[in-house]
Design an enzyme around this catalytic site. Sequence first.
Site, PDB file in Angstrom:
ATOM      1  N   ARG A   1     -90.048 -29.763  25.217  1.00 51.42           N
ATOM      2  CA  ARG A   1     -90.552 -28.497  24.659  1.00 51.42           C
ATOM      3  C   ARG A   1     -91.386 -27.691  25.650  1.00 51.42           C
ATOM      4  O   ARG A   1     -91.803 -26.572  25.332  1.00 51.42           O
ATOM      5  CB  ARG A   1     -91.378 -28.773  23.381  1.00 51.42           C
ATOM      6  CG  ARG A   1     -90.557 -29.367  22.243  1.00 51.42           C
ATOM      7  CD  ARG A   1     -91.279 -29.240  20.909  1.00 51.42           C
ATOM      8  NE  ARG A   1     -91.380 -27.844  20.486  1.00 51.42           N
ATOM      9  CZ  ARG A   1     -92.049 -27.445  19.409  1.00 51.42           C
ATOM     10  NH1 ARG A   1     -92.677 -28.324  18.647  1.00 51.42           N
ATOM     11  NH2 ARG A   1     -92.103 -26.157  19.095  1.00 51.42           N
TER      12      ARG A   1
ATOM     13  N   ARG B   1    -100.390 -35.265  19.548  1.00 54.59           N
ATOM     14  CA  ARG B   1     -99.882 -34.253  20.476  1.00 54.59           C
ATOM     15  C   ARG B   1    -100.998 -33.625  21.310  1.00 54.59           C
ATOM     16  O   ARG B   1    -100.951 -33.621  22.530  1.00 54.59           O
ATOM     17  CB  ARG B   1     -99.144 -33.161  19.698  1.00 54.59           C
ATOM     18  CG  ARG B   1     -97.944 -33.674  18.896  1.00 54.59           C
ATOM     19  CD  ARG B   1     -96.810 -34.097  19.797  1.00 54.59           C
ATOM     20  NE  ARG B   1     -95.641 -34.533  19.071  1.00 54.59           N
ATOM     21  CZ  ARG B   1     -94.662 -33.738  18.636  1.00 54.59           C
ATOM     22  NH1 ARG B   1     -94.728 -32.439  18.831  1.00 54.59           N
ATOM     23  NH2 ARG B   1     -93.628 -34.244  18.007  1.00 54.59           N
TER      24      ARG B   1
ATOM     25  N   ASP C   1     -86.240 -26.472  19.471  1.00 56.18           N
ATOM     26  CA  ASP C   1     -87.432 -26.492  18.617  1.00 56.18           C
ATOM     27  C   ASP C   1     -88.214 -25.183  18.645  1.00 56.18           C
ATOM     28  O   ASP C   1     -89.283 -25.075  18.047  1.00 56.18           O
ATOM     29  CB  ASP C   1     -88.382 -27.631  19.054  1.00 56.18           C
ATOM     30  CG  ASP C   1     -88.057 -28.960  18.365  1.00 56.18           C
ATOM     31  OD1 ASP C   1     -87.409 -28.939  17.296  1.00 56.18           O
ATOM     32  OD2 ASP C   1     -88.459 -30.007  18.902  1.00 56.18           O
TER      33      ASP C   1
ATOM     34  N   CYS D   1     -94.898 -24.391  10.322  1.00 58.68           N
ATOM     35  CA  CYS D   1     -94.409 -24.634  11.686  1.00 58.68           C
ATOM     36  C   CYS D   1     -93.595 -23.447  12.200  1.00 58.68           C
ATOM     37  O   CYS D   1     -93.574 -23.181  13.395  1.00 58.68           O
ATOM     38  CB  CYS D   1     -93.530 -25.877  11.719  1.00 58.68           C
ATOM     39  SG  CYS D   1     -94.363 -27.375  11.213  1.00 58.68           S
TER      40      CYS D   1
ATOM     41  N   HIS E   1     -98.925 -33.402  13.567  1.00 59.59           N
ATOM     42  CA  HIS E   1     -99.623 -32.135  13.841  1.00 59.59           C
ATOM     43  C   HIS E   1    -100.587 -31.887  12.684  1.00 59.59           C
ATOM     44  O   HIS E   1    -100.251 -32.175  11.528  1.00 59.59           O
ATOM     45  CB  HIS E   1     -98.642 -30.954  13.857  1.00 59.59           C
ATOM     46  CG  HIS E   1     -97.968 -30.697  15.170  1.00 59.59           C
ATOM     47  ND1 HIS E   1     -96.667 -30.249  15.248  1.00 59.59           N
ATOM     48  CD2 HIS E   1     -98.424 -30.769  16.449  1.00 59.59           C
ATOM     49  CE1 HIS E   1     -96.337 -30.073  16.527  1.00 59.59           C
ATOM     50  NE2 HIS E   1     -97.383 -30.384  17.276  1.00 59.59           N
TER      51      HIS E   1
HETATM   52  N1  ARG Z   1     -89.521 -30.941  16.315  1.00 55.43           N
HETATM   53  C1  ARG Z   1     -90.790 -30.322  16.505  1.00 55.43           C
HETATM   54  C2  ARG Z   1     -91.721 -31.273  17.229  1.00 55.43           C
HETATM   55  O1  ARG Z   1     -91.702 -32.432  16.943  1.00 55.43           O
HETATM   56  C3  ARG Z   1     -91.384 -29.902  15.206  1.00 55.43           C
HETATM   57  C4  ARG Z   1     -92.611 -29.080  15.357  1.00 55.43           C
HETATM   58  C5  ARG Z   1     -93.230 -28.709  14.050  1.00 55.43           C
HETATM   59  N2  ARG Z   1     -94.251 -27.748  14.224  1.00 55.43           N
HETATM   60  C6  ARG Z   1     -95.445 -27.784  13.668  1.00 55.43           C
HETATM   61  N3  ARG Z   1     -96.231 -26.764  13.827  1.00 55.43           N
HETATM   62  N4  ARG Z   1     -95.864 -28.831  13.002  1.00 55.43           N
HETATM   63  O2  ARG Z   1     -92.476 -30.891  18.097  1.00 55.43           O
END
Ligand code: ARG
Length: 282
Positions: A105, A152, A80, A275, A181
Site C-alpha cells: 500500500r 499499523r 486498496d 474506510c 485500525h
Molecule cells: N485492505 C485494507 C488494509 O488492510 C483495508 C483498509 C481499511 N481501511 C480502514 N480505514 N480501516 O489495509
Amino acid sequence: MENHRSAPDQAPATRAPGRRTYLMCRPAYYAVEYAINPWMDTTAPVDAARACSQWEALAATYTDLGHEVLYIEPEPGLPDMVYAANGAFVVDGIAYGARFRHPERRPEADSHEKWYRAAGRAHVKPEHTNEGEGDFTYLPGPGLILAGWGFRTDARAHAEAADVFGRQVVSLRLTDPRYYHLDTALAPLDDHNIAYYPEAFAPGSRRLLQRLFPDAILAGAEDAAAFGLNFVSDGARVVVNAEARGMAAKLSAAGYEPVPVDLSELKKGGGSVKCCTAELRP
Ligand code: ARG
C-alpha cells in the site's frame, strides 16, 4: 477536561447535522490480491462491478444528505486505494500524510500527497508509520485527537501528530487483529461522544475510554464483526454498513438516525463505510 454527558435520556429530540466534506476513491482497481488483515481471503471471489455500484450508492448517500464529496483518481496496481481514509488525517485544513505499514500500500501515500498539493491544501509528510484516518480521529468538542496503535500505526506517529496539529492526542492500544485500525473499533458520533467496541482495546485503553466517554455507545462482538463501528456520522445521521442491524438499533435508541448502506463487497478487503471515506476537516 470537561465531562461531556449525552446519555440517551438527555439527548436532544433532534440532533443537528453538520455539512461535511469527504474524499473518496472509486474502486476501479479494487480486488483482494494480497492478505494484510484477517478479513482478506485471496481465494474468495470479489464482484468488482458490484463493489463499484455499492461504492456509488455510498457517495450518493453523502450528497443526498447534503455533504460535499471530492474524488481522488484510483490507480492501477493499488487495489486498496478505495479505502481513502488511510491516505492522510486532516484537521484544521492540514493533512498529516500517511506512511503505510505494508509495502503493497505504500505508493498510495504519494497519490494522496499529490492530490492535496494539487488542490492547494496543506500537507505534512510524516516521519513515522501511520495509516491516516484509519488510526486517527478527531472530536471537536474537547479538541481531542484519538489515535490507535498496535497493528499499523507506530505510536511515535501519535506524538508526531500532536506536534503537527498542536492538539492533544489520546493513544489507544488495539489488541484484536480483526480490528487492526482504530476506525474498525471506534467512531465519533458527534462533537463530544463516541461509539466503540471495548474488547478491541488493551485493558488500560479501555479504562481510559471509560473515563473520557462515560456515555459512549458500547458495541458488542456482533456489532463490531458486522463493521458496525466503521461508520460516518455528521452529528445526527450515521451512515453505517447495512449488515450492522444491531448497531443501527443502538444508534436509533441514542437519538441518531442510522442510514444503512450495503458494502458487502468492500468488506472482503477488511473495510466498510468509514474506510472508504476521508473527512476533510476545515
Ligand atoms: N485492505 C485494507 C488494509 O488492510 C483495508 C483498509 C481499511 N481501511 C480502514 N480505514 N480501516 O489495509
